[in-house]
Design an enzyme around this catalytic site. Structure first.
Site, PDB file in Angstrom:
ATOM      1  N   TYR A 126      13.494 -19.318   3.262  1.00 26.53           N
ATOM      2  CA  TYR A 126      12.925 -20.474   2.567  1.00 26.53           C
ATOM      3  C   TYR A 126      13.878 -21.674   2.592  1.00 26.53           C
ATOM      4  O   TYR A 126      13.698 -22.626   1.851  1.00 26.53           O
ATOM      5  CB  TYR A 126      12.604 -20.112   1.114  1.00 26.53           C
ATOM      6  CG  TYR A 126      11.437 -19.173   0.984  1.00 26.53           C
ATOM      7  CD1 TYR A 126      11.529 -17.871   1.443  1.00 26.53           C
ATOM      8  CD2 TYR A 126      10.236 -19.582   0.424  1.00 26.53           C
ATOM      9  CE1 TYR A 126      10.462 -16.994   1.343  1.00 26.53           C
ATOM     10  CE2 TYR A 126       9.165 -18.726   0.315  1.00 26.53           C
ATOM     11  CZ  TYR A 126       9.286 -17.429   0.785  1.00 26.53           C
ATOM     12  OH  TYR A 126       8.218 -16.567   0.684  1.00 26.53           O
ATOM     13  N   LYS A 173      16.857  -5.122   4.855  1.00 30.78           N
ATOM     14  CA  LYS A 173      16.630  -4.754   6.250  1.00 30.78           C
ATOM     15  C   LYS A 173      17.979  -4.877   6.962  1.00 30.78           C
ATOM     16  O   LYS A 173      18.104  -5.520   8.018  1.00 30.78           O
ATOM     17  CB  LYS A 173      15.566  -5.694   6.857  1.00 30.78           C
ATOM     18  CG  LYS A 173      15.066  -5.301   8.224  1.00 30.78           C
ATOM     19  CD  LYS A 173      14.088  -4.141   8.206  1.00 30.78           C
ATOM     20  CE  LYS A 173      13.693  -3.748   9.611  1.00 30.78           C
ATOM     21  NZ  LYS A 173      12.891  -2.514   9.675  1.00 30.78           N
ATOM     22  N   ASP A 206      10.634  -1.917   4.969  1.00 27.89           N
ATOM     23  CA  ASP A 206       9.378  -1.358   5.499  1.00 27.89           C
ATOM     24  C   ASP A 206       9.068  -0.027   4.817  1.00 27.89           C
ATOM     25  O   ASP A 206       7.918   0.250   4.456  1.00 27.89           O
ATOM     26  CB  ASP A 206       9.403  -1.226   7.030  1.00 27.89           C
ATOM     27  CG  ASP A 206      10.763  -0.864   7.597  1.00 27.89           C
ATOM     28  OD1 ASP A 206      11.742  -0.852   6.846  1.00 27.89           O
ATOM     29  OD2 ASP A 206      10.842  -0.569   8.808  1.00 27.89           O
ATOM     30  N   ASP A 230       8.687 -12.077  -2.075  1.00 29.04           N
ATOM     31  CA  ASP A 230       7.391 -12.749  -2.039  1.00 29.04           C
ATOM     32  C   ASP A 230       6.324 -11.778  -1.546  1.00 29.04           C
ATOM     33  O   ASP A 230       5.269 -11.599  -2.163  1.00 29.04           O
ATOM     34  CB  ASP A 230       7.496 -13.966  -1.108  1.00 29.04           C
ATOM     35  CG  ASP A 230       6.246 -14.822  -1.138  1.00 29.04           C
ATOM     36  OD1 ASP A 230       5.427 -14.643  -2.046  1.00 29.04           O
ATOM     37  OD2 ASP A 230       6.090 -15.670  -0.241  1.00 29.04           O
TER      38      ASP A 230
END
Ligand code: NAI
Length: 337
Positions: A126, A173, A206, A230
């Site tokens: 962002y 991740k 994930d 988000d």
């Protein structure tokens, strides 16, 4: 006599005016002394004031320190940058707190869910830093800093401690983004050592998505960077009945902006069927921060009572009530009490 609190109100776009109207009606029924200072932002203020983020709005939030905000539309793939993101950055609202809790009486696939999402709110993808390297190749910068990661981790652990929560799970991740998400994990691990009463674990994003769909009750407090936070927020909303039920608070050192997790829902805007519960629950977070706990408890009890009868719920929850009928039903319970 002057009202006890002044709160900046941004009705917002799409369903925003409908759900803010409903929330104001319910808060008025509870007799909370709030003077609402209304401001426009986004597409409406671009049209009327020539800017999506007027200085008058920024000055008002700075002055009063608290705002209740309806959703603001962000144009897709062109147009002005997100006003929501700009507000969070401008006021350094670094912590996005999103409780995801099953309302009593709401049937869900997983029974009672009681999760909290703690999302870093100021950086990551962002950053707004994107450019065309050469035609056909675009670079978008994911900015991760030690300062922001440590600060959000500290917030997450402190929140867990102060609210009797057991476990903080850092979602990442770092197997692929070894430097950026690796830095996030380093900071979380360091902060975890300072909060021994709260258990700490890590889960790859994930896998977190799959685990949340299969066995959400294994999670307690999720600590995430901005983008993962988000995306998983909407997933978690789906676990408890949808976006119409999930509130959020954007918190920083000088002020707070309370809003629903959802957006402006252009597909149902103007139809009078939006569910105002998410914004109402955000307003309850706000009332509790303003030390208006008794009023917040009364409103919550009335909400739960109306929700017990499926037909009185809004359409997204399989009910028949319009936005204003739902608000009137809650207001009537409060006024009768
Ligand atoms: P959305 O959250 O507006 O809608 C997704 C789906 O959920 C739609 O089918 C909508 O009808 C439904 N929904 C959302 N809120 C609901 C409610 N209160 N009652 C009943 N149904 C509800 O997401 P979408 O369509 O991706 O985004 C629309 C716009 O909102 C975009 O411009 C986006 O940038 C903006 N947005 C703004 C946010 C904010 O102001 N904080 C947050 C998320 C999106």
């Amino acid at each position: 006599m002057a009202a006890k609190h002044t709160v900046v109100l941004v009705p917002g776009d799409g369903i925003g005016p409908e759900i803010t109207g409903a929330v104001l009606r319910i808060l008025a029924a509870a007799g909370v002394e709030i003077e609402w200072e209304r401001h426009v932002a986004g597409t409406e203020s671009l049209a009327t004031l020539g800017t999506p983020l007027p200085d008058t709005l920024l000055a008002a939030i700075e002055k009063h320190g608290v705002a209740l905000k309806g959703p603001l539309t962000t144009p897709v793939a062109s147009g002005f940058p997100s006003v929501n993101v700009a507000l969070r950055k401008h006021f350094d609202l670094y912590a996005n707190l999103r409780p995801v809790k099953t309302l009593p009486g709401m049937a869900t696939h997983h029974g009672e869910i009681d999760l909290v999402i703690v999302r870093e709110n100021t950086e990551d993808l962002y950053s707004g830093l994107e450019h065309v390297v050469v035609p056909g190749v675009v670079e978008s910068l994911k900015i991760i800093t030690e300062k922001a990661c440590t600060r959000i981790a500290e917030f997450g652990f402190q929140f867990a401690e102060q609210n009797g929560r057991q476990t903080v799970s850092a979602v990442h991740k770092a197997n692929i983004m070894k430097l950026s998400d690796g830095l996030f994990l380093d900071c979380c691990r360091k902060v975890a050592t300072r909060h021994g009463s709260v258990a700490y674990n890590e889960v790859i994003v994930d896998n977190a998505a799959m685990q949340l769909v299969m066995r959400p009750r294994q999670f307690d407090t999720l600590l995430l960077e901005n983008l993962y936070g988000d995306i998983l927020s909407d997933l978690c909303a789906g676990l408890v009945g949808g976006l119409g039920l999930c509130p959020g608070a954007n918190l920083g050192p000088r002020c707070a902006i309370f809003e629903a997790v959802h957006g402006s829902a252009p597909d149902i805007a103007g139809l009078g069927v939006a569910n105002p519960t998410a914004l109402l629950l955000a307003a309850l977070l706000m009332l509790r921060q303003l030390e208006e706990r008794a009023a917040a408890d009364r409103i919550e009890a009335a909400l739960v009572q109306v929700m017990q009868e499926p037909a009185r719920r809004t359409r997204d929850l399989g009910g028949e009530a319009t936005t204003s009928q739902f608000a009137e039903a809650i207001a009537a319970v409060i006024e009768a009490g």
